[in-house]
Structure formats: C-alpha cells, structure tokens
Design an enzyme around this catalytic site. Structure first.
Site, PDB file in Angstrom:
ATOM      1  N   LYS A  52      11.928  -4.059  -5.712  1.00  9.12           N
ATOM      2  CA  LYS A  52      12.167  -3.249  -4.512  1.00  9.12           C
ATOM      3  C   LYS A  52      13.624  -2.802  -4.479  1.00  9.12           C
ATOM      4  O   LYS A  52      13.934  -1.640  -4.197  1.00  9.12           O
ATOM      5  CB  LYS A  52      11.798  -4.037  -3.249  1.00  9.12           C
ATOM      6  CG  LYS A  52      10.292  -4.151  -3.059  1.00  9.12           C
ATOM      7  CD  LYS A  52       9.875  -5.138  -1.984  1.00  9.12           C
ATOM      8  CE  LYS A  52       8.346  -5.289  -2.003  1.00  9.12           C
ATOM      9  NZ  LYS A  52       7.833  -6.302  -1.099  1.00  9.12           N
ATOM     10  N   GLN A  96       9.865 -10.754   2.895  1.00 11.60           N
ATOM     11  CA  GLN A  96       8.934 -10.887   1.776  1.00 11.60           C
ATOM     12  C   GLN A  96       7.914 -11.991   2.056  1.00 11.60           C
ATOM     13  O   GLN A  96       8.274 -13.105   2.428  1.00 11.60           O
ATOM     14  CB  GLN A  96       9.717 -11.192   0.491  1.00 11.60           C
ATOM     15  CG  GLN A  96       8.861 -11.263  -0.760  1.00 11.60           C
ATOM     16  CD  GLN A  96       8.213  -9.929  -1.119  1.00 11.60           C
ATOM     17  OE1 GLN A  96       8.840  -8.877  -1.036  1.00 11.60           O
ATOM     18  NE2 GLN A  96       6.946  -9.970  -1.496  1.00 11.60           N
ATOM     19  N   ASP A 119       7.497  -2.212   6.542  1.00 14.09           N
ATOM     20  CA  ASP A 119       6.198  -2.620   6.000  1.00 14.09           C
ATOM     21  C   ASP A 119       5.039  -2.146   6.876  1.00 14.09           C
ATOM     22  O   ASP A 119       3.905  -2.073   6.421  1.00 14.09           O
ATOM     23  CB  ASP A 119       6.129  -4.161   5.920  1.00 14.09           C
ATOM     24  CG  ASP A 119       6.441  -4.681   4.530  1.00 14.09           C
ATOM     25  OD1 ASP A 119       6.239  -3.928   3.557  1.00 14.09           O
ATOM     26  OD2 ASP A 119       6.877  -5.836   4.418  1.00 14.09           O
TER      27      ASP A 119
END
Ligand code: NAP
Length: 285
Positions: A52, A96, A119
């Site tokens: 990422k 995460q 997200d």
C-alpha cells in the site's frame, strides 16, 4: 473469452490519478496523506502494508506507516485513531486487518472519522452507501465495478449472483451491483443448491474464500465471472482463486484471473479513495 485484466485496468487508473494528485498539490501546497496503522507483526499484513505504501508513493500520495506493538491496548489504539482524526494533515486513515484478538474491529469502525475512512468500513460510511449517497465504497467491490466499467460490461438489467456476505466484500458488492441496476442474489454458506443460482446468472462474483469452489458446470455459457478469492498453494507456487479458471476459459464470456484480476484493483481503489477524501476535505469536489 475476454480476460478482465485487473493489472492493466489498475495501471490505466493509476496513470489517470497522477495528474489529479499533482493538481491537488498545486491547489493545496501539500500531498494527499494516508496513514496506515498496523498493530502487531503479522507477516501477511506487513506485506499488504508495504504494498500500500509503495503504491501511494508511485502516484505521489504521501503515506505514513504507524506501527503499534501486538501488546497495544484498545485504549492506546483508540487514542492513535482519535489523534489521526484530529490531525489536519491527515486525509485518510486505514487500520490494517486482522487486528490481534484482544482488539475490537467494531470499535475501530465506530471511531475512524467518516471523512477519513479510505476503506469504507466505518458504520457511517457504510450507512451513506446503503442510503444511496456514498462518500466512498469499500475498495474491493468498488474495484470490481471499475473493472466492469473499463471493459464496458453491461450490468443494468442483468441477473447477478454474489457468493459471500462479508461486510468488506460480499454485502457491499451486492449493493453496488444493485445500484448499477442489476438484479442481485446474495448467496452464502447456508445457500441450498448454490448451482441453481450461479447457473442462471449473467454475472457471478465469487467471494467465498474457498479454493477452487466452482468450475465450468456451475456457470451458464457466456457468463461474466469475477473471482475474488486468493489462495496460496505453497512456496513458489502460483496463487489460485475460488474458481477453477482452466475450466471456464472458453466457456465464460469474460473472467478475472487470479492473480492479476481483482487483487491489483483493491489497492488502486484505495489510492482513488484517498485522493477523493483529500479533495473533499479541501472543498475541491
Ligand atoms: P469471509 O469474511 O470469510 O466471507 C466468506 C463468505 O463466503 C461468507 O459469507 C461465507 O458464508 C461464504 N461462503 C463460505 N463458503 C461458502 C460456500 N461453500 N458456498 C457459499 N458461500 C460460502 O471472506 P472475505 O473477507 O469476504 O473474502 C473472501 C475471499 O476473497 C477470500 O479468499 C479473501 O482472501 C479474498 N479477498 C480478496 C481481496 C482482493 O483484493 N482480491 C480482498 C478481500 C478478500 P457465511 O456468511 O454463511 O459464513
């Protein structure tokens, strides 16, 4: 059969992002900024986070990796999120997953500010999506919609089946297809006679997380098949998906391979969501 090449779509979309990121910098005097929070030492998560961060750099997005030890308490994680929520230099926050067992994912989804939720997992952002006025959508299903759009695969009026009802893939996928005017059936592990549903569908999105679950006989000829599953087969062996890809070549009209299908689009959509939230915060969209 048309190969739905997620790597290619990803490349095209990342190239398109670069001038938009440069324009953001010109107008605000700084780069869009994503902070990725990783709790613990899970090796797979470390690889995801590295990817990422590398991808952010490649398009000009600033990324910060915030590491917390496995022993971090919920209060410590909460405080980090609160600080990032308040920090005006931060545009996007990603925690995460999975978290170590003693930490609550629900709490994280309650805490991250909707304005910085890249997200698309927080309850407020999901609520917006459900109500039809999205802020952003979760990266994997939105990336799949981008693949369909890139290859101009018609969705409106089609019969679609989504296999899997997770909050991060299956449910939002079914919703995005519904919003694009498909007629959607959502299947899961308690669905009886799964093939009765898949074999009737024009578009099938398979996100069951079961290696090689479906093959040619499960689909109608000419179906569009999107395979979300990712399964390692051992060291130096290629990844495989939920679909037996070799069986559907020449049977489906279009399909995503594994690897190189849905996977690359998830991170690309994360970059798009980061820029979008940065622009939104600065009143540029
Ligand atoms: P998940 O949370 O484990 O959900 C799996 C879903 O599939 C559940 O709803 C489950 O039903 C359903 N299911 C399991 N076995 C089934 C079966 N035999 N028949 C029908 N439905 C079945 O997984 P996820 O997070 O959604 O991820 C799914 C897969 O996608 C995994 O392989 C994951 O690694 C992969 N993934 C890939 C990406 C990417 O970027 N390519 C991103 C995210 C996930 P129940 O609800 O009844 O248990």
């Amino acid at each position: 059969m048309l190969l739905l090449d997620g790597k290619l779509v990803s490349q095209v979309r990342r190239e398109a992002l670069k001038p938009k990121v440069a324009e953001f910098m010109k107008r605000t005097g700084r780069k869009p900024h994503l902070v990725v929070v990783l709790v613990g030492e899970d090796p797979a998560s470390q690889v995801y986070v590295r990817n990422k961060i590398k991808s952010c750099e490649a398009v000009g997005i600033l990324s910060t990796h915030k590491k917390l030890p496995t022993t971090a308490t919920q209060a410590e994680l909460d405080q980090v999120i609160e600080e990032l929520n308040q920090d005006p230099t931060v545009d996007g926050i990603l925690v995460q997953l999975p978290l170590p067992g003693h930490l609550s994912e629900i709490r994280v989804n309650e805490l991250i500010s909707a304005d910085k939720d890249v997200d698309g997992f927080t309850f407020q952002v999901l609520g917006h999506l459900w109500a039809g006025s999205p802020i952003v959508a979760p990266c994997t299903p939105k990336g799949i919609m981008s693949i369909l759009e890139h290859y101009q695969i018609p969705v409106a009026g089609k019969r679609a089946v989504v296999i899997g009802r997770s909050n991060i893939v299956g449910k939002p996928m079914a919703h995005l297809l519904t919003m694009a005017d498909a007629t959607v059936t959502l299947c899961h592990s308690k669905t009886k006679n799964l093939r009765d549903f898949t074999s009737q569908a024009d578009i099938v999105v398979v996100a069951a997380g079961r290696r090689h679950l479906l093959g040619r006989e499960d689909f109608k000829a000419g179906a569009v098949i999107i395979d979300v599953g990712i399964h390692g087969t051992g060291q130096d062996q290629p990844l495989v998906g939920d679909v037996r890809f070799h069986e559907i070549e020449g049977w489906a009209s279009a399909a995503t391979p594994v690897p190189g299908g849905v996977g690359p689009m998830t991170i690309t959509t994360l970059l798009e969501n980061t820029l979008y939230l940065a622009e939104r915060k600065n009143g540029l969209v």
